[in-house]
Design an enzyme around this catalytic site. Structure first.
Site, PDB file in Angstrom:
ATOM      1  CB  THR A 181      -0.951   0.006   1.215  1.00 25.42           C
ATOM      2  OG1 THR A 181      -1.827   1.146   1.134  1.00 25.42           O
ATOM      3  CG2 THR A 181      -0.196   0.057   2.533  1.00 25.42           C
ATOM      4  CG  HIS A 209       4.254 -12.471  16.379  1.00 23.73           C
ATOM      5  ND1 HIS A 209       5.168 -13.499  16.256  1.00 23.73           N
ATOM      6  CD2 HIS A 209       4.782 -11.610  17.294  1.00 23.73           C
ATOM      7  CE1 HIS A 209       6.202 -13.266  17.058  1.00 23.73           C
ATOM      8  NE2 HIS A 209       5.985 -12.129  17.699  1.00 23.73           N
TER       9      HIS A 209
END
Length: 437
Positions: A351, A408
């Protein structure tokens, strides 16, 4: 002979769709490839052509209903006494409801069709075609204020254009409202009391914004988001842009921005750290590693929404190839020319809020990918540089930040930092002039 039209497969990952509006109505002749219905998926709104010719005799699914791929939607009659493609009669002038009044000789199927069409008509007021939605958004038109002259009170393009023309002369546009019976009313329990100081204009949430909201909330709920960033010295890239920018624009027709350089550097980093663009399925107990990189590029639709367009095989492209592909998908996205498969299947995405002046950005990871890279504004700053004799000096360089939002569950901080460091090193050390040749 009758032909049943079913919900088509509108993309590899699309399993269902919502009927936005029926372009053809019961009793109308439909030529093959005529637009029959408008359908919305979680990726895009699209117009569906008829796969066969005939008279539309049944509408099985009302507008506003969401159904799975393969669900019967409508029935076309191809009886021998029906018109041929060459004749193509126009729709009858009388309304659908008038032309479909049941008689004593009608069977239950026809009666059911009339009831379903009647139900669909009541919902048509809030169902807008992509053209109408785009026109309304471009002219800042609140569709709740536009009287609809289409079937069932549906708002047409002419209604929007008439409203825009009238708005300039009308003393108060807020006086033009839809009849109460045609307005969608929220349940009493869902309403929030407001004071007079809080009153203001209320607008319907666009379908694209609803999809964005649902997808991002789902992503935040199912992904362990972490963010890591690095500072990048873009001086080498900036000097190449300054030297070759005019020639590039003259030959390609668009400017050479920082984004293709970052994307090209990221392709090398993804090859070195493939877990960053793997697909992690905790329930299935699997982690899938892509053979190549299908790169998602976030495209702003003039502040009316944000979609991620897929550039397939980006890892095999040169710097120029990536630049051309980014330009191509962005233009197609803003023109509404991308299909569902163009908006899915990417394994990693970028982005680019930098052109809007961002300092650091923390984007949400699009499901089911493991990471998304954000590119922020590049500005001139004083930096410490080492001279050939080993001494330090101050210089003015082009500097910016790269941020990585990562899952994560899929990998750890060491991988995230090493991945960003690889991109940084590439941007600061590669021979970019050779990349442009």
């Amino acid at each position: 002979m009758a032909v049943t039209i079913t919900m088509p497969q509108l993309g590899e990952t699309v399993t269902e769709g919502t009927i936005l509006a029926w372009v053809k109505q019961i009793g109308e002749y439909v030529a093959e490839d005529d637009i029959l219905v408008e359908i919305s998926t979680d990726k895009v709104d699209t117009e569906i052509p008829s796969p066969a010719a005939g008279v539309l005799t049944e509408i099985l699914i009302a507008a506003g209903t969401t159904v799975e791929v393969g669900t019967p939607l409508a029935v076309l009659s191809q009886d021998s006494d029906q018109p041929t493609d060459e004749e193509q009669p126009t729709a009858p002038e009388q309304s659908t409801a008038d032309s479909q009044q049941p008689t004593t000789s009608e069977g239950p199927a026809t009666t059911r069709s009339v009831r379903q069409e009647s139900a669909a008509s009541t919902e048509r007021r809030g169902v807008l075609s992509p053209v109408v939605r785009k026109l309304a958004a471009e002219n800042d038109v609140d569709v709740a204020m536009v009287p609809g002259t289409g079937d069932g009170g549906r708002i047409t393009r002419k209604d929007i254009e008439a409203f825009i023309a009238m708005r300039g002369a009308a003393p108060s546009p807020t006086q033009v409202v839809a009849p109460p019976a045609q307005r969608e009313v929220a349940p009493a329990a869902a309403r929030v009391p407001v004071t007079s100081g809080q009153l203001g204009e209320v607008r319907e949430i666009p379908r694209l914004r609803k999809r964005i909201a649902e997808n991002l909330v789902h992503a935040k709920r199912t992904t362990a988001h972490v963010w890591t960033s690095v500072e990048v010295d873009y001086e080498r890239v900036a000097s190449v842009r300054a030297k070759h920018g005019k020639a590039f624009k003259a030959s390609e027709g668009f400017s050479l921005t920082y984004l293709p350089f970052i994307a090209r550097a990221a392709m090398d980093a993804l090859a070195a750290y493939p877990t960053v663009h793997s697909v992690f399925d905790l329930e299935a107990g699997t982690q899938t590693f892509a053979k190549g990189v299908d790169l998602g590029i976030a495209v702003d639709l003039d502040q009316s929404g944000l979609i991620v367009a897929n550039i397939r095989g980006a890892d095999s492209m040169t710097l120029k190839g990536i630049a051309r592909s980014i330009r191509s998908v962005a233009t197609a996205a803003r023109g509404g020319k991308l299909g569902p498969d163009d908006l899915s299947g990417f394994s990693f995405s970028i982005t680019n809020p930098g052109p809007f002046g961002s300092f650091m950005s923390v984007p949400i990871i699009p499901s089911p990918t493991a990471a998304i890279l954000s590119t922020d504004t590049v500005t001139k700053k004083p930096v410490v540089v080492e001279l050939p004799d080993g001494s330090d000096s101050l210089a003015i360089h082009h500097v910016g930040y790269l941020g990585l939002s990562w899952d994560h569950r899929v990998f750890d901080g060491s991988t995230a930092v090493l991945f960003l460091a690889r991109i940084k090193e590439n941007l600061q050390s590669w021979d970019w002039e050779q990349e442009l040749s």
